[in-house]
Design an enzyme around this catalytic site. Sequence first.
Site, PDB file in Angstrom:
ATOM      1  N   GLY A 115       0.822  -1.206   0.000  1.00  0.00           N
ATOM      2  CA  GLY A 115       0.000   0.000   0.000  1.00  0.00           C
ATOM      3  C   GLY A 115       0.853   1.252   0.000  1.00  0.00           C
ATOM      4  O   GLY A 115       1.039   1.883   1.054  1.00  0.00           O
ATOM      5  N   SER A 149       1.239   3.589  -3.385  1.00  0.00           N
ATOM      6  CA  SER A 149       0.713   4.596  -4.313  1.00  0.00           C
ATOM      7  C   SER A 149      -0.674   5.084  -3.894  1.00  0.00           C
ATOM      8  O   SER A 149      -1.456   4.335  -3.293  1.00  0.00           O
ATOM      9  CB  SER A 149       0.640   4.029  -5.730  1.00  0.00           C
ATOM     10  OG  SER A 149       1.926   3.678  -6.194  1.00  0.00           O
ATOM     11  N   SER A 206      -1.723  -4.629  -6.269  1.00  0.00           N
ATOM     12  CA  SER A 206      -1.824  -5.928  -6.939  1.00  0.00           C
ATOM     13  C   SER A 206      -2.243  -7.005  -5.947  1.00  0.00           C
ATOM     14  O   SER A 206      -1.668  -7.127  -4.860  1.00  0.00           O
ATOM     15  CB  SER A 206      -0.479  -6.310  -7.565  1.00  0.00           C
ATOM     16  OG  SER A 206      -0.045  -5.316  -8.472  1.00  0.00           O
ATOM     17  N   GLU A 259      12.315  -4.549  -4.222  1.00  0.00           N
ATOM     18  CA  GLU A 259      11.244  -4.494  -5.215  1.00  0.00           C
ATOM     19  C   GLU A 259      11.739  -4.183  -6.617  1.00  0.00           C
ATOM     20  O   GLU A 259      11.167  -4.638  -7.600  1.00  0.00           O
ATOM     21  CB  GLU A 259      10.211  -3.440  -4.800  1.00  0.00           C
ATOM     22  CG  GLU A 259       9.033  -3.331  -5.743  1.00  0.00           C
ATOM     23  CD  GLU A 259       7.976  -2.359  -5.286  1.00  0.00           C
ATOM     24  OE1 GLU A 259       7.036  -2.110  -6.056  1.00  0.00           O
ATOM     25  OE2 GLU A 259       8.087  -1.849  -4.153  1.00  0.00           O
ATOM     26  N   ASN A 275       9.817   5.579 -14.739  1.00  0.00           N
ATOM     27  CA  ASN A 275      11.194   5.798 -15.177  1.00  0.00           C
ATOM     28  C   ASN A 275      11.670   7.208 -14.860  1.00  0.00           C
ATOM     29  O   ASN A 275      12.837   7.426 -14.507  1.00  0.00           O
ATOM     30  CB  ASN A 275      11.301   5.526 -16.687  1.00  0.00           C
ATOM     31  CG  ASN A 275      11.261   4.042 -16.992  1.00  0.00           C
ATOM     32  OD1 ASN A 275      10.676   3.264 -16.237  1.00  0.00           O
ATOM     33  ND2 ASN A 275      11.873   3.637 -18.083  1.00  0.00           N
ATOM     34  N   GLU A 276      10.764   8.181 -14.990  1.00  0.00           N
ATOM     35  CA  GLU A 276      11.155   9.561 -14.722  1.00  0.00           C
ATOM     36  C   GLU A 276      11.557   9.749 -13.258  1.00  0.00           C
ATOM     37  O   GLU A 276      12.551  10.409 -12.946  1.00  0.00           O
ATOM     38  CB  GLU A 276      10.000  10.510 -15.081  1.00  0.00           C
ATOM     39  CG  GLU A 276       9.689  10.608 -16.565  1.00  0.00           C
ATOM     40  CD  GLU A 276       8.923   9.395 -17.101  1.00  0.00           C
ATOM     41  OE1 GLU A 276       8.834   9.246 -18.331  1.00  0.00           O
ATOM     42  OE2 GLU A 276       8.410   8.593 -16.281  1.00  0.00           O
TER      43      GLU A 276
END
Length: 393
Positions: free
Chosen positions: A142, A144, A176, A261, A379-380
């Site tokens: 938990g 985002s 997920s 991760e 990626n940013e």
Amino acid sequence: MGIVTETMARLPVLVPPPTDLPPRVAALRAEVRAFLAQEQAAGAWTPRADVWLSGWDERFTKELGRRGWLGMTIPVEYGGRGASPLDRYVVTEELLAAGAPVAAHWVADRQIGPTLLRFGTEVQRRRFLPGIAAGEVYFGIGMSEPDAGSDLAAVRTRAVQVDGGWELTGTKVWTSGAHHAHAFFALARSAPRDEQNRHAGLSQFIVELDAPGVQVRPIPLLTGAHHFNEVVFDGVFVPDDMVLGEIGAGWRQVTSELAFERSGPERFLSTFPLLTALVGELVASGCTATRELGGLVSRLWTLRRMSLAVAGSLESGEAPELAAAVVKDLGTRYENEVIDVARLLVATPPDPGAEGGYARLLADAVLHAPGFTLRGGTNEVLRGIVARGMGLR
């Protein structure tokens, strides 16, 4: 030239020194391969792409637990095998390469177990680690939130201290497996936000997903498949003994957790079953395409070496967040390029309705590809982490 050399000397090393797998793991690899071949011959499952997200199979997970291939780095006293991260690396590498259904245990095995060993209390370890190692306890993450994206410092879920614990209110997204999981780690703001130090005042809590006030809402894919969820907290009570680590240390704990991760073989092997199927298609058609395939295989080998170096660093007790960010950024871009090359070289269209084979693997990969460079940090954001770690921002 002297200025450039001096500047480079001050830059941090992006990836730890190379790590070679010890000879002892060859027997373990052979054992895992034989088991997977037996499973496939029995028709127990069909190889798929991106299995660590979509391949939920509790029977398979429990079988891995029975064989001692889950929670491998968990000490024996907590139900694990007490093996090294390199032993675990070999097992996970083989499972992913085969396209085996590993989603049920993936989060718990990859990062929940190691994090509990690092920050958890004895009560928490005794409660959860044996079930993780047995393949019977499933976890989500938990982190985002809506409108926060990959900016964890923008977390708005609130944790308010009450008698005997904490009360959580807020929303988490892209969780997920939350509709199957027993619990997850929730990052919440336990103190008012400080604009001078946005990372302060964050804490982690172990939230059981069947607790009163928890709602799990599906976020289906365009195909109707259900892997992601929105998890809403409406005054959810979390007892004091389910606080993970220290109150206010959530940012430090989460960033160390992300080393697990972001650096594993799942960050470049999600499309490996498609790559092997592509080779088969090209051989059958008489097309070698050595330049394109050679490029993919050489980059795959480089990524594997980088990922192994991080695994070796983890074995030494380090938490190389910067190196993990590099592996994740390069690896997930590579996974998308496997799809691009496959579509370029073979005319077979993706078919999500196929039972298996190349068309189904391609469909899985295409449908899941938008998430490759998002989950675990865009990626940013990862490049920003690398730039900051190098002192460039």
